[in-house]
Design an enzyme around this catalytic site. Structure first.
Site, PDB file in Angstrom:
ATOM      1  N   ASN A 112       0.828  -1.202   0.000  1.00 23.31           N
ATOM      2  CA  ASN A 112       0.000   0.000   0.000  1.00 23.31           C
ATOM      3  C   ASN A 112       0.867   1.258   0.000  1.00 23.31           C
ATOM      4  O   ASN A 112       1.951   1.295   0.586  1.00 23.31           O
ATOM      5  CB  ASN A 112      -1.015   0.001   1.147  1.00 23.31           C
ATOM      6  CG  ASN A 112      -0.423  -0.208   2.521  1.00 23.31           C
ATOM      7  OD1 ASN A 112       0.602  -0.868   2.678  1.00 23.31           O
ATOM      8  ND2 ASN A 112      -1.077   0.344   3.532  1.00 23.31           N
TER       9      ASN A 112
ATOM     10  N   GLU B  31       0.301   5.323   0.655  1.00 23.22           N
ATOM     11  CA  GLU B  31      -0.628   6.369   1.095  1.00 23.22           C
ATOM     12  C   GLU B  31      -0.161   7.744   0.606  1.00 23.22           C
ATOM     13  O   GLU B  31       0.921   7.875   0.028  1.00 23.22           O
ATOM     14  CB  GLU B  31      -0.753   6.320   2.623  1.00 23.22           C
ATOM     15  CG  GLU B  31      -1.324   4.990   3.082  1.00 23.22           C
ATOM     16  CD  GLU B  31      -1.574   4.910   4.579  1.00 23.22           C
ATOM     17  OE1 GLU B  31      -1.084   5.774   5.330  1.00 23.22           O
ATOM     18  OE2 GLU B  31      -2.267   3.945   4.987  1.00 23.22           O
TER      19      GLU B  31
ATOM     20  N   CYS C 198      -4.182   0.580  -2.495  1.00 24.83           N
ATOM     21  CA  CYS C 198      -4.039  -0.647  -1.711  1.00 24.83           C
ATOM     22  C   CYS C 198      -2.970  -1.565  -2.310  1.00 24.83           C
ATOM     23  O   CYS C 198      -2.697  -1.529  -3.523  1.00 24.83           O
ATOM     24  CB  CYS C 198      -5.353  -1.426  -1.686  1.00 24.83           C
ATOM     25  SG  CYS C 198      -6.641  -0.663  -0.701  1.00 24.83           S
TER      26      CYS C 198
ATOM     27  N   GLU D 140      -3.137  -4.761  -2.896  1.00 28.39           N
ATOM     28  CA  GLU D 140      -3.652  -5.714  -3.890  1.00 28.39           C
ATOM     29  C   GLU D 140      -3.744  -5.061  -5.264  1.00 28.39           C
ATOM     30  O   GLU D 140      -3.441  -5.676  -6.285  1.00 28.39           O
ATOM     31  CB  GLU D 140      -5.046  -6.209  -3.502  1.00 28.39           C
ATOM     32  CG  GLU D 140      -5.105  -6.961  -2.188  1.00 28.39           C
ATOM     33  CD  GLU D 140      -5.375  -6.060  -0.989  1.00 28.39           C
ATOM     34  OE1 GLU D 140      -4.845  -4.929  -0.940  1.00 28.39           O
ATOM     35  OE2 GLU D 140      -6.113  -6.497  -0.096  1.00 28.39           O
TER      36      GLU D 140
ATOM     37  N   CYS E 228     -10.103  -5.349   0.815  1.00 26.47           N
ATOM     38  CA  CYS E 228     -11.242  -4.420   0.855  1.00 26.47           C
ATOM     39  C   CYS E 228     -12.137  -4.637  -0.358  1.00 26.47           C
ATOM     40  O   CYS E 228     -11.780  -5.330  -1.316  1.00 26.47           O
ATOM     41  CB  CYS E 228     -10.749  -2.981   0.934  1.00 26.47           C
ATOM     42  SG  CYS E 228     -10.178  -2.305  -0.646  1.00 26.47           S
TER      43      CYS E 228
ATOM     44  N   CYS F  34     -10.721  -3.708  -3.815  1.00 28.52           N
ATOM     45  CA  CYS F  34      -9.728  -4.673  -4.308  1.00 28.52           C
ATOM     46  C   CYS F  34     -10.399  -5.970  -4.762  1.00 28.52           C
ATOM     47  O   CYS F  34      -9.978  -6.576  -5.751  1.00 28.52           O
ATOM     48  CB  CYS F  34      -8.681  -4.948  -3.239  1.00 28.52           C
ATOM     49  SG  CYS F  34      -7.609  -3.513  -2.976  1.00 28.52           S
TER      50      CYS F  34
HETATM   51  N1  THU Z   1      -5.309  -1.430   2.554  1.00 35.91           N
HETATM   52  C1  THU Z   1      -4.784  -2.271   1.636  1.00 35.91           C
HETATM   53  O1  THU Z   1      -3.645  -2.081   1.173  1.00 35.91           O
HETATM   54  N2  THU Z   1      -5.537  -3.315   1.205  1.00 35.91           N
HETATM   55  C2  THU Z   1      -6.781  -3.605   1.660  1.00 35.91           C
HETATM   56  O2  THU Z   1      -7.423  -4.523   1.149  1.00 35.91           O
HETATM   57  C3  THU Z   1      -7.337  -2.849   2.773  1.00 35.91           C
HETATM   58  C4  THU Z   1      -6.632  -1.594   3.127  1.00 35.91           C
HETATM   59  C5  THU Z   1      -4.505  -0.283   3.013  1.00 35.91           C
HETATM   60  C6  THU Z   1      -5.046   1.046   2.587  1.00 35.91           C
HETATM   61  C7  THU Z   1      -4.483   1.949   3.664  1.00 35.91           C
HETATM   62  O3  THU Z   1      -3.175   2.346   3.294  1.00 35.91           O
HETATM   63  C8  THU Z   1      -4.384   1.073   4.884  1.00 35.91           C
HETATM   64  O4  THU Z   1      -4.476  -0.266   4.429  1.00 35.91           O
HETATM   65  C9  THU Z   1      -5.495   1.315   5.917  1.00 35.91           C
HETATM   66  O5  THU Z   1      -6.751   1.250   5.326  1.00 35.91           O
END
Ligand code: THU
Length: 128
Positions: free
Chosen positions: A41, A43, A52, A54, A85, A88
């Site tokens: 991930n 940000e 994300c 994935e 999530c 994804c």
């Molecule tokens: N996140 C992912 O990388 N994948 C997911 O399926 C759920 C959330 C990340 C996004 C964000 O940087 C952090 O987790 C918190 O939501």
């Protein structure tokens, strides 16, 4: 082999850029030809731009010319292991509801097919 896939997901999790949530995620996708493609991930100060793990891994696989995907491992630092999530799940569904999803925490793993995690999915079949 799924142990190697989980190992790669945990490895790339260490590169996550998550200064806002501090929630680090790594994803590793195994293509049908056995190649592995990873993502973490990323940000942003403009929070909504966060990508994300994935979705990064799907991008890496597609950029490498791989569209036939077999399984995905998602590594996080929580128990029970966090699941992908909704966004994804939808992106992964583009490459087949048969995909195996492995969620790996520090000390346990959970497995599903994508079809189990995304029932009644909206797919390209609806567009024809
Ligand atoms: N996140 C992912 O990388 N994948 C997911 O399926 C759920 C959330 C990340 C996004 C964000 O940087 C952090 O987790 C918190 O939501």
């Amino acid at each position: 082999m799924s142990a190697e896939l989980v190992r790669r997901a945990r490895e790339v999790m260490r590169n996550a850029y998550a200064p806002y949530s501090n929630f680090h995620v790594g994803a590793a996708i195994e293509a049908e030809d056995g190649t592995i493609h990873v993502g973490c991930n990323v940000e942003n100060a403009s929070y909504g731009l966060t990508i994300c793990a994935e979705r990064m891994a799907v991008g890496a696989a597609v950029a490498a010319g791989k569209r036939s995907l077999k399984r995905v491992a998602v590594a996080t630092g929580v128990e029970p292991p966090a699941t992908p999530c909704g966004a994804c799940r939808q992106l992964l569904a583009e490459f087949g509801l048969h995909l195996e999803i492995i969620a790996a925490g520090p000390s346990s793993e959970r497995r599903w097919t994508l079809k189990e995690l995304l029932p009644e999915a909206f797919t390209r079949d609806a567009l024809s």
